[in-house]
Design an enzyme around this catalytic site. Structure first.
Site, PDB file in Angstrom:
ATOM      1  CG  HIS A 143      27.483  72.397  83.354  1.00 10.86           C
ATOM      2  ND1 HIS A 143      28.638  71.762  83.721  1.00 10.86           N
ATOM      3  CD2 HIS A 143      27.822  73.254  82.362  1.00 10.86           C
ATOM      4  CE1 HIS A 143      29.642  72.210  82.961  1.00 10.86           C
ATOM      5  NE2 HIS A 143      29.177  73.119  82.144  1.00 10.86           N
ATOM      6  CG  ASP A 145      28.420  67.854  84.631  1.00 11.56           C
ATOM      7  OD1 ASP A 145      27.781  68.917  84.446  1.00 11.56           O
ATOM      8  OD2 ASP A 145      28.690  67.069  83.697  1.00 11.56           O
ATOM      9  CD  GLU A 210      27.650  71.237  79.413  1.00 17.09           C
ATOM     10  OE1 GLU A 210      27.694  71.938  78.398  1.00 17.09           O
ATOM     11  OE2 GLU A 210      28.671  70.757  79.947  1.00 17.09           O
TER      12      GLU A 210
HETATM   13 ZN   LIG Z   1      30.397  73.710  80.594  1.00 13.86          ZN
END
Ligand SMILES: [Zn+2]
Ligand SMILES: *[C@@H]1O[C@H](CO)[C@@H](O)[C@H](O)[C@H]1NC(C)=O
Ligand SMILES: *[C@@H]1O[C@H](CO)[C@@H](O)[C@H](O)[C@H]1NC(C)=O
Ligand SMILES: *[C@@H]1O[C@H](CO)[C@@H](O)[C@H](O)[C@H]1NC(C)=O
Length: 524
Positions: A143, A145, A210
Site C-alpha cells: 500500500h 498510503d 489501506e
Molecule cells: Zn501497512
C-alpha cells in the site's frame, strides 16, 4: 523431561509480536537461559532442476543500480501520501504518485506484456502476462498510503525528508509500506532490464487507503479481478517480518509469515437513566452501572485458547530453533501446551496470541458536577482469536455483563481471517522458503505467524485461500516502537535485500514442479 525442566533458569515468557498494517505487533520473546547447541541440519538447497537453475538471473545489482534503488525509495517517502481518516487523505500526494512511478520504472510501464490500470482514482493494478497460460497466476500487494507523522520526537528534522543516516533511510513509510510498493516495482524493473519474461502470470496491486480500511483501493481492485474471473495460486502482502534478537531463546533470525489475522469487534455500551439532581441521587447512576459492566469485562478475560488456533503450528515449527530445554517444551506442546499457554498470557503482547483481547478505549459521561448524567457510554475494542467468531464473543459479552440496562451496539465487526494452507506441498510456501534461503541464508526457520492487526489482504479472500503476510526485512527489538511510531526507518542494505528477495521470488514462481522434496521441516 523432568531433568529438562529443572534446568530452566529464570522466567520463560513469550512476549509476542507480528506486525501488521495497523501497527500492532506480536513478538515472541522467550526469556530463559540461552544454551549453545549445534545448528540444525538444513535440507538441500536446490529446489529446482539444474536446467532451470541455469536460466535464473542472479540477484546482483551494479553500484549504479544500488544507488538508483535507494534514491527511488527516498523519492517515494517524500511524497506525503498520508491517510488521516477514511475520507481525509492527502490526495495531492496520492495523485503525484502515478507520474512518480511512471518515471521511476520505465521498463515496467513500457513492457508489451504488462498492463497498468488506475483503480479507485489512486490505486494501481499491474497485470503481467506470463508466457505459459497454463500456470495459475499469483499476486503481490502493498500500500501507498501511510499514517500521519509530525516532526516532534524524530531524530531527523522531517519524517518525510527520507534522510539518510548511519546506513538507514528515515521516514514515514520506510517499513509500512513503501518499501514493498517500491521494492516490488524495482525488482520487476531490474528483471525486465535483464530481458526477463515471466512464464507464470502475476498481478501487482498497490492500494491507496489501506490504513483507513481499503474500501476504495483494495476492495475495488478485488472487484475488478473478480469480474475477470481471476483466481490466484497465492497472494503476498505485508505483515510479519524476519525477527532477530526478539525471540530470546532463539539465536538465529526466524522468518514468520502471517497465515491469518485476528478478527475484531468494536462495540459501544450505553446506559441511559432519567436525569436528576445530585442532591437527591438515585441508588445507581448510569456511570456506576456502566463502570460495573466494564469492570466485569476486564476481570473476566475471554478464555485462553492456546492450542486451539494456528499459534500452535508456529511454536511447533520454531521448536528446533529454541535452545535447550525450550526446544523440548515447544516440540511437545501436546504435553506442555497448558503450561506454555499460562506463560504466554502474562505479557500483553503474547496474551494477544492466546485469546480474544478486550480493550476499553473510550468512556463518555457527565455534563455538570451537580447533575446526575442521563447517559454514559463506552467503546470497547475486541480482537478475536482464530478459534472464535464474532457471534461467540458477543454471546460471552452478554453472559459476562448480564445486565439488561446496558445496551450493546456493534459497529465494525468481522471474524478472524481464514487460516491459509501451510505445509510442504503448498506452492506459495515453497516459493517463500526458497527465496528466503537464497537471500537470507542466516535465517534458521521459516514458520507461520499470526497477525494481530489487519492488512488489505483481508479483502482478497474471494480470489484465493492462500494469503500470506510477510515483509522480507530483518526486524530487531529496537524496531518495534518505530512501526506507526517515531523514527520509522529501513537500513539501505535491508531494502536492497528486500528487492533481491522479490527478484528471486518472481523467478521462483515460474517453476511449478520442485524436483526434490524441498526443505524438510527440522526434526528434533
Ligand atoms: Zn501497512
Ligand atoms: C500533501 O502532500 C503534498 C505533496 O507531497 C505536500 O506538499 C503537502 O504538504 C501535503 N499536505 C498535507 C496536509 O499533508
Ligand atoms: C456518549 O455520551 C456522551 C456524553 O454523555 C454523549 O455526548 C454522546 O452523544 C454519547 N454517544 C453515543 C454514541 O451514545
Ligand atoms: C460508537 O461510539 C463512537 C464514539 O462515541 C462513535 O464514533 C461510533 O460511531 C459509535 N458506533 C456505533 C456503532 O454506535
Amino acid at each position: 523431561m523432568a531433568a529438562g525442566r529443572s534446568r530452566v533458569r529464570g522466567a520463560l515468557w513469550l512476549a509476542g509480536l507480528g506486525l501488521c498494517a495497523s501497527g500492532v505487533v506480536l513478538t515472541i520473546v522467550v526469556l530463559a537461559r540461552a544454551y549453545h547447541r549445534e545448528p540444525p541440519a538444513r535440507g538441500g538447497r536446490g529446489l529446482w532442476a539444474r536446467s532451470e537453475q541455469a536460466r535464473r538471473l542472479q540477484p546482483t545489482f551494479s553500484p549504479e543500480e544500488r544507488q538508483e534503488l535507494k534514491e527511488l525509495l527516498q523519492g517515494a517517502i517524500r511524497l506525503q501520501t498520508v491517510s488521516f481518516a477514511p475520507d481525509d487523505q492527502n490526495v495531492t500526494a496520492l495523485a503525484e504518485f502515478e507520474p512518480y512511478i511512471r518515471k521511476a520504472f520505465p521498463a515496467v510501464f513500457s513492457a508489451a506484456f504488462i498492463q497498468h490500470e488506475v483503480i479507485g482514482e489512486y490505486s494501481h493494478l499491474f497485470s503481467i502476462k506470463g508466457s505459459n497460460p497454463q500456470l495459475q497466476p499469483y499476486m503481490l500487494i502493498a500500500h501507498i498510503d501511510v499514517v500521519p507523522a509530525s516532526p516532534e520526537g524524530w531524530d531527523v528534522n522531517d519524517p518525510f525528508s527520507a534522510e539518510e543516516r548511519d546506513g538507514f533511510i528515515y521516514g514515514r513509510g520506510t517499513l509500512d509500506n513503501k518499501n514493498s510498493v517500491m521494492g516490488i516495482l524495482q525488482a520487476l524493473e531490474f528483471l525486465l532490464r535483464r530481458n526477463y519474461r515471466p512464464q507464470r502470470s502475476f498481478y501487482i496491486g498497490l492500494g491507496h487507503d489501506e490504513e483507513v480500511g481499503g474500501k476504495n483501493g483494495a476492495k475495488k481492485i478485488v472487484a475488478e479481478l473478480e469480474s475477470r474471473g481471476v483466481q490466484l495460486s497465492f497472494l503476498l502482502d505485508e505483515g510479519s517480518f524476519i525477527y532477530e534478537g526478539i525471540i530470546t531463546g532463539i539465536e538465529k533470525p526466524v522468518a514468520l509469515i502471517g497465515i491469518t489475522e485476528k478478527g475484531a469487534i468494536t462495540a459501544n455500551f450505553t446506559v441511559k437513566l432519567a436525569p436528576g439532581h445530585s442532591s437527591a441521587p438515585p441508588k445507581r447512576t448510569s456511570i456506576g452501572i456502566l463502570s460495573e459492566a466494564l469492570a466485569k469485562l476486564e476481570q473476566n478475560p475471554m478464555p485462553n485458547l492456546f492450542g486451539h488456533g494456528p499459534e500452535i503450528i508456529m511454536f511447533e515449527q520454531l521448536a528446533p530453533e529454541f535452545s535447550f530445554p525450550l526446544n523440548i517444551i515447544m516440540a511437545n506442546l501436546w504435553l506442555f501446551g497448558p503450561l506454555v499457554g499460562r506463560f504466554l498470557e502474562r505479557q500483553p503482547a503474547t496474551n494477544a496470541l492466546v485469546r480474544t483481547t478486550t480493550a476499553i478505549t473510550m468512556f463518555h459521561a457527565g455534563v455538570k458536577s451537580n447533575v446526575i448524567p442521563p447517559s454514559a457510554n463506552a467503546t470497547v475494542n475486541f480482537r478475536i482469536h482464530s478459534a472464535q467468531t464474532v457471534d461467540q464473543v458477543l454471546e460471552i459479552i452478554d453472559e459476562t455483563i448480564d445486565d439488561k440496562r446496558v445496551e450493546i451496539e456493534t459497529g465494525d465487526a468481522f471474524d478472524p481471517l481464514p487460516i491459509s494452507p501451510w505445509d510442504d506441498q503448498t506452492f506459495g510456501v515453497q516459493v517463500f522458503r526458497q527465496a528466503i534461503l537464497d537471500v537470507f541464508p542466516d535465517v534458521g526457520s521459516t514458520a507461520p505467524g499470526i497477525c494481530v492487526g489487519n492488512t488489505d489482504s483481508r479483502h482478497y479472500g474471494s480470489l484465493t485461500d492462500a494469503i500470506y503476510r510477510f515483509n522480507p526485512v530483518i526486524f530487531g527489538a529496537s524496531d518495534l516502537p518505530r512501526f506507526h511510531g517515531l523514527n520509522e526507518r529501513i537500513s539501505i542494505e535491508g531494502y536492497e535485500r528486500q528487492v533481491k528477495f522479490l527478484f528471486e521470488l518472481i523467478q521462483n514462481s515460474d517453476f511449478h514442479q520442485p524436483v526434490e522434496p524441498h526443505i524438510k521441516l527440522h526434526e528434533l
